[in-house]
Design an enzyme around this catalytic site. Structure first.
Site, short mmCIF file in Angstrom:
data_model
loop_
_atom_site.label_atom_id
_atom_site.label_comp_id
_atom_site.label_asym_id
_atom_site.label_seq_id
_atom_site.Cartn_x
_atom_site.Cartn_y
_atom_site.Cartn_z
N CYS A 114 0.83 -1.20 0.00
CA CYS A 114 0.00 0.00 0.00
C CYS A 114 0.87 1.26 0.00
O CYS A 114 0.58 2.22 -0.71
CB CYS A 114 -0.94 -0.01 1.20
SG CYS A 114 -0.11 -0.19 2.80
N HIS A 138 1.79 4.96 9.75
CA HIS A 138 0.90 3.92 9.24
C HIS A 138 -0.07 3.45 10.32
O HIS A 138 0.31 3.22 11.47
CB HIS A 138 1.75 2.73 8.76
CG HIS A 138 1.04 1.81 7.82
ND1 HIS A 138 0.00 1.01 8.21
CD2 HIS A 138 1.23 1.58 6.49
CE1 HIS A 138 -0.42 0.32 7.16
NE2 HIS A 138 0.30 0.64 6.11
#
Length: 494
Positions: free
Chosen positions: A290, A317
């Site tokens: 991602c 994150h």
């Protein structure tokens, strides 16, 4: 004042009525011809009248003027008459080009020229490509939602099965419930029916076979009528070629796509950057991570315009299932500490993985990560040393232009709102969103902040890679993209 208030309400109601008129036209084009109408990359499929009006208002970011819905409605009605096939068609771009280059021509005549590649094509009934989801976790379920919403007339990707390990006696009902309800992304948009006897889930007309197995080499897909399928392995259990090729031992499987960074010689593909390097004989591929998908398009744009000498990528994150709810043993450093209670410094391979998709930046980036107590939406901070000096205004104008009309439009989005926070980007289809108000620049020193929905934005990128592998990605029209001059920020249609 009262007269003005009444006039504004009447104007709103009139525009809402026009948006309501658009909905059956959009549905007709999508279901019968595989056409996906959009406005500056924002899909209009299954949108409410208010969402359609919001998409028209978004267009003001291009030229400070809201897109008149009367003009897009005229284009939409003409598309229904022309019946193009298997295409993603941007109504806003067609409206702007008709204004600038129509030269007095009839709208239908203009559209026939602009959309010629999609006109006269024969329907491809029965030509869809089978997809199997191996694993049904966070990414697997979002992939299922996207594939179901993209089912259209059945000519594209067809979700045929999911493969999981049986977790309980009522496993199927629990799997269906997790698809139906999501704490982050909300309820499933549609209806779901479970057939326990036949182990199937019927979601919005898509019949999904649930197969129980813990060994990818033992599943007989052809027994379920599945042939030449692409298996999407979203378990993370195997990341090397040897492990992933176990899927290929099955009859019915043609190719494998991993939803994690691949090891060894496996191609790591970021759609929009290096997807054209996929060859027909590439039977095992990776959709990278991602974070890699979020930063590579922005890095390419900046490198193309200004050159990158070196830089550092710091990812902030959201926590993932790999971490613990409370302190407990974990084989990784620090990841055993409670995810909802701590910021956790950890490693990321995103900086080194950039080189697989963007070789010109090999050895130029370092990276690190901080896991934080949020369930979704992350941020990448790009601290870059440039070859060519620029300014905040210039680089923001450049990236904003790319987000509105370029070959990277599906990957890069842009915001300059002073009030946005991470939850505002839940459900974003873009790989990354540049936060313009956070940009810092002093000549050749540039710092960019890039938001990304590490679940949904990434899953959207995975589906784009899937469509490319299956040769079902709709043709994007009009084909001639705008160019953005990097050192002026001026956007022009060519």
């Amino acid at each position: 004042m009262e007269r003005e208030r009444t006039a504004e309400l009447e104007r709103w109601n009139a525009r809402q009525a026009l948006a309501e008129t658009m909905i059956p036209l959009i549905g007709n084009l999508y279901r019968n011809y595989g056409v996906v109408p959009s406005i500056h990359g924002r899909r209009l499929i299954n949108q409410s009248p208010v969402e359609i009006l919001k998409a028209h208002r978004f267009a003001r970011k291009l030229n400070d003027t809201e897109l008149p819905i009367e003009e897009t409605l005229s284009v939409l009605a003409a598309l229904v008459e022309l019946q193009p096939r298997s295409a993603s068609i941007d109504l806003a771009k067609l409206v702007l080009r008709y204004r600038e280059a129509g030269n007095g021509r009839d709208l239908l005549e203009f559209l026939r020229e602009e959309l010629e590649p999609a006109l006269g094509a024969s329907p491809r009934h029965g030509a869809g490509v089978d997809v199997v989801l191996y694993g049904f976790g966070r990414i697997g379920r979002l992939l299922a939602r996207i594939l179901i919403s993209h089912a259209g007339n059945g000519e594209g990707l067809r979700l045929r099965a999911i493969v999981v390990r049986r977790g309980a006696e009522n496993d199927l009902l629990k799997r269906a419930s997790l698809l139906r309800r999501d704490s982050i992304h909300g309820p499933f948009e549609g209806t779901i029916t479970v057939d326990v006897e036949n182990n199937t889930i019927l979601a919005n007309g898509t019949l999904i076979q649930v197969i129980y197995s813990d060994d990818p080499s033992t599943v007989d897909y052809e027994a379920y009528g599945i042939r030449d399928a692409i298996v999407v392995d979203n378990t993370g259990r195997w990341r090397d070629r040897e492990g992933l090729e176990n899927h290929l031992k099955n009859t019915g499987v043609a190719r494998v796509l991993l939803t994690a960074p691949g090891k060894g010689d496996i191609k790591n593909v970021v759609y929009g950057i290096n997807h054209t390097t996929i060859e027909p004989d590439d039977r095992v591929l990776s959709a990278a991570s991602c974070t890699t998908n979020a930063i590579v398009p922005v890095l390419k744009a900046v490198n193309d315009a200004y050159g990158v000498r070196h830089g550092h990528v710091e990812t902030v994150h959201s926590y993932t299932n790999d971490q613990n709810l409370t302190d407990n043993f974990h084989k990784g450093d620090r990841r055993g500490r409670s995810a909802p209670m701590n910021m956790v410094i950890t490693q990321t391979g995103a900086a080194s993985a950039v080189a697989k998709a963007l070789p010109e930046l090999a050895g130029k980036l370092t990276g690190n990560a901080i896991r934080v107590p949020t369930p979704d939406v992350s941020m990448a901070i790009l601290n870059l040393q440039l070859e060519t000096p620029t300014s905040v205004e210039e680089v923001n104008s450049y990236l904003r232009g790319l987000s509105l009309d370029s070959t990277l439009q599906q990957q890069i989005d842009f915001t300059d709102s002073p009030e946005v926070v991470s939850t505002d980007f839940v459900g974003s289809h873009r790989a990354g969103i540049v936060d313009g108000l956070a940009t810092i620049c002093d000549g050749t020193n540039l710092v960019l902040y890039v938001w990304y929905d590490n679940e949904f934005g990434y899953s959207s990128q995975v589906v784009r890679v899937l469509e490319h592998m299956a040769a079902t990605h709709p043709r994007v029209l009009p084909e001639r993209a705008a160019t953005v001059e990097a050192h002026t920020g001026q956007l022009s249609i060519v």
